[in-house]
Design a protein around this motif. Structure first.
Motif, PDB file in Angstrom:
ATOM      1  N   ASN A  31       0.815  -1.218   0.000  1.00 38.00           N
ATOM      2  CA  ASN A  31       0.000   0.000   0.000  1.00 38.00           C
ATOM      3  C   ASN A  31       0.848   1.267   0.000  1.00 38.00           C
ATOM      4  O   ASN A  31       0.402   2.322   0.436  1.00 38.00           O
ATOM      5  N   VAL A  32       2.084   1.153  -0.513  1.00 43.37           N
ATOM      6  CA  VAL A  32       3.010   2.277  -0.549  1.00 43.37           C
ATOM      7  C   VAL A  32       3.599   2.380  -1.954  1.00 43.37           C
ATOM      8  O   VAL A  32       3.952   1.368  -2.567  1.00 43.37           O
ATOM      9  N   ARG A  33       3.703   3.617  -2.457  1.00 43.03           N
ATOM     10  CA  ARG A  33       4.301   3.837  -3.777  1.00 43.03           C
ATOM     11  C   ARG A  33       4.967   5.213  -3.812  1.00 43.03           C
ATOM     12  O   ARG A  33       4.288   6.241  -3.862  1.00 43.03           O
ATOM     13  N   PRO A  34       6.288   5.293  -3.790  1.00 39.40           N
ATOM     14  CA  PRO A  34       6.968   6.600  -3.840  1.00 39.40           C
ATOM     15  C   PRO A  34       6.915   7.196  -5.239  1.00 39.40           C
ATOM     16  O   PRO A  34       6.747   6.488  -6.240  1.00 39.40           O
ATOM     17  N   TYR A  35       7.095   8.513  -5.302  1.00 44.19           N
ATOM     18  CA  TYR A  35       7.054   9.211  -6.590  1.00 44.19           C
ATOM     19  C   TYR A  35       7.849  10.509  -6.499  1.00 44.19           C
ATOM     20  O   TYR A  35       8.188  10.990  -5.410  1.00 44.19           O
ATOM     21  N   CYS A  36       8.128  11.095  -7.662  1.00 47.30           N
ATOM     22  CA  CYS A  36       8.738  12.413  -7.746  1.00 47.30           C
ATOM     23  C   CYS A  36       8.046  13.192  -8.855  1.00 47.30           C
ATOM     24  O   CYS A  36       7.434  12.600  -9.755  1.00 47.30           O
ATOM     25  N   THR A  37       8.117  14.515  -8.795  1.00 47.55           N
ATOM     26  CA  THR A  37       7.416  15.374  -9.745  1.00 47.55           C
ATOM     27  C   THR A  37       8.338  16.483 -10.234  1.00 47.55           C
ATOM     28  O   THR A  37       9.280  16.882  -9.555  1.00 47.55           O
TER      29      THR A  37
ATOM     30  N   ALA B  44       8.847  15.571  -4.295  1.00 43.23           N
ATOM     31  CA  ALA B  44       8.885  14.133  -4.042  1.00 43.23           C
ATOM     32  C   ALA B  44       7.864  13.813  -2.972  1.00 43.23           C
ATOM     33  O   ALA B  44       7.510  14.663  -2.135  1.00 43.23           O
ATOM     34  N   GLY B  45       7.358  12.591  -3.016  1.00 46.86           N
ATOM     35  CA  GLY B  45       6.362  12.183  -2.044  1.00 46.86           C
ATOM     36  C   GLY B  45       6.133  10.694  -2.092  1.00 46.86           C
ATOM     37  O   GLY B  45       6.915   9.929  -2.676  1.00 46.86           O
TER      38      GLY B  45
ATOM     39  N   LEU C  27      -3.886   8.747   0.039  1.00 38.37           N
ATOM     40  CA  LEU C  27      -3.256   9.906   0.647  1.00 38.37           C
ATOM     41  C   LEU C  27      -1.835  10.031   0.092  1.00 38.37           C
ATOM     42  O   LEU C  27      -1.059   9.071   0.136  1.00 38.37           O
ATOM     43  N   CYS C  28      -1.510  11.234  -0.418  1.00 40.74           N
ATOM     44  CA  CYS C  28      -0.223  11.444  -1.087  1.00 40.74           C
ATOM     45  C   CYS C  28       0.486  12.656  -0.490  1.00 40.74           C
ATOM     46  O   CYS C  28       0.404  13.760  -1.048  1.00 40.74           O
ATOM     47  N   PRO C  29       1.182  12.512   0.620  1.00 43.79           N
ATOM     48  CA  PRO C  29       1.971  13.642   1.149  1.00 43.79           C
ATOM     49  C   PRO C  29       3.128  13.952   0.221  1.00 43.79           C
ATOM     50  O   PRO C  29       3.741  13.054  -0.364  1.00 43.79           O
TER      51      PRO C  29
END
Length: 249
Positions: A158-164, A194-195, A205-207
């Motif tokens: 249930n976790v997926r990191p990302y960057c923008t 990043a989040g 939920l995406c902090p």
């Protein structure tokens, strides 16, 4: 050896099935379009390029200012540790499995504290800084419209990191012409962030933390008569901010 390897793969199968059973909203990222909203805080700042501009008489009409600084020079800075509030709307388009295009109109509420000191030159050519520091508070409400690309890693449970990365324009809706400093209202910027996505039963939920850097020169072109802060003392003025937002999608 092959038999041991096959037994090892079979031993991982129950763990994989349990992980799949524990995944919340497993198909939420397959939607082509989805929407959401964001809430957060911002820390806005200005960077200045000061010019040695003497206060030729402008200080005479100012209140609570010493009168012996007519030939003084101004040095301006901004306190960026004053938190503000951010609210926004999210429109997301899925481009591929790992890439999304996002439009996030945002409204920022921020108080910026500006500090400025005066320096004079003595007979020996040495700079003498005034012991007093003067402050003015400027309330700004910019509307920002950033367009960004979101690159996400592989989902693990249930976790997926990302960057923008992206950019956009902003326009300050509030202008107080009674303040000694009146920045220009239109700005354009780039941002990186990043989040991490956290998947719950009913929402995602995406902090995120991101940094915005403005490119437009916001140095004021005019200032109220009689104010001590001469706009001619600032040749370049750029905005930048750190935002911590919580996206609900």
């Amino acid at each position: 050896m092959k038999k041991k390897f096959f037994i090892f793969l079979l031993s991982l199968l129950p763990c994989t099935i349990m992980a799949q059973r524990g995944m919340n909203r497993p198909y939420i990222d397959d939607k082509v379009f989805h929407f959401g909203f964001s809430l957060g805080v911002n820390f806005m700042d200005y960077s200045f390029q000061n010019v040695p501009q003497p206060l030729t008489g402008a200080i005479k009409d100012a209140q609570d200012m010493p009168t012996d600084l007519e030939n003084a020079y101004i040095h301006t800075r901004c306190s960026y540790m004053v938190p503000g509030f951010t609210v926004g709307f999210i429109a997301d388009v899925r481009l591929c499995r790992y890439l999304n295009l996002r439009l996030i109109p945002q409204l920022h509420f921020a108080d910026r504290e500006f500090y400025y000191k005066y320096e004079t030159v003595n007979d020996n050519g040495e700079w003498i800084e005034s012991p007093d520091q003067y402050k003015t508070t400027l309330l700004s409400i910019p509307i920002a419209i950033p367009l960004e690309l979101k690159w996400s890693a592989e989902r693990y449970g249930n976790v997926r990191p990302y960057c923008t990365i992206g950019g956009g324009v902003s326009y300050n809706c509030l202008e107080d012409r009674k303040k000694p400093l009146i920045p220009k209202r239109l700005d354009y910027f780039m941002e990186i962030g990043a989040g991490c996505d956290f998947y719950f039963s009913w929402f995602k939920l995406c902090p995120q933390i991101k940094y915005q850097l403005g490119f437009a020169n916001l140095a004021p072109e005019h200032y109220p008569q009689g104010e001590p802060l001469n706009s001619a003392a600032i040749s370049r003025m750029r905005s930048h901010a750190i935002c911590i937002v919580f996206n609900f999608e």
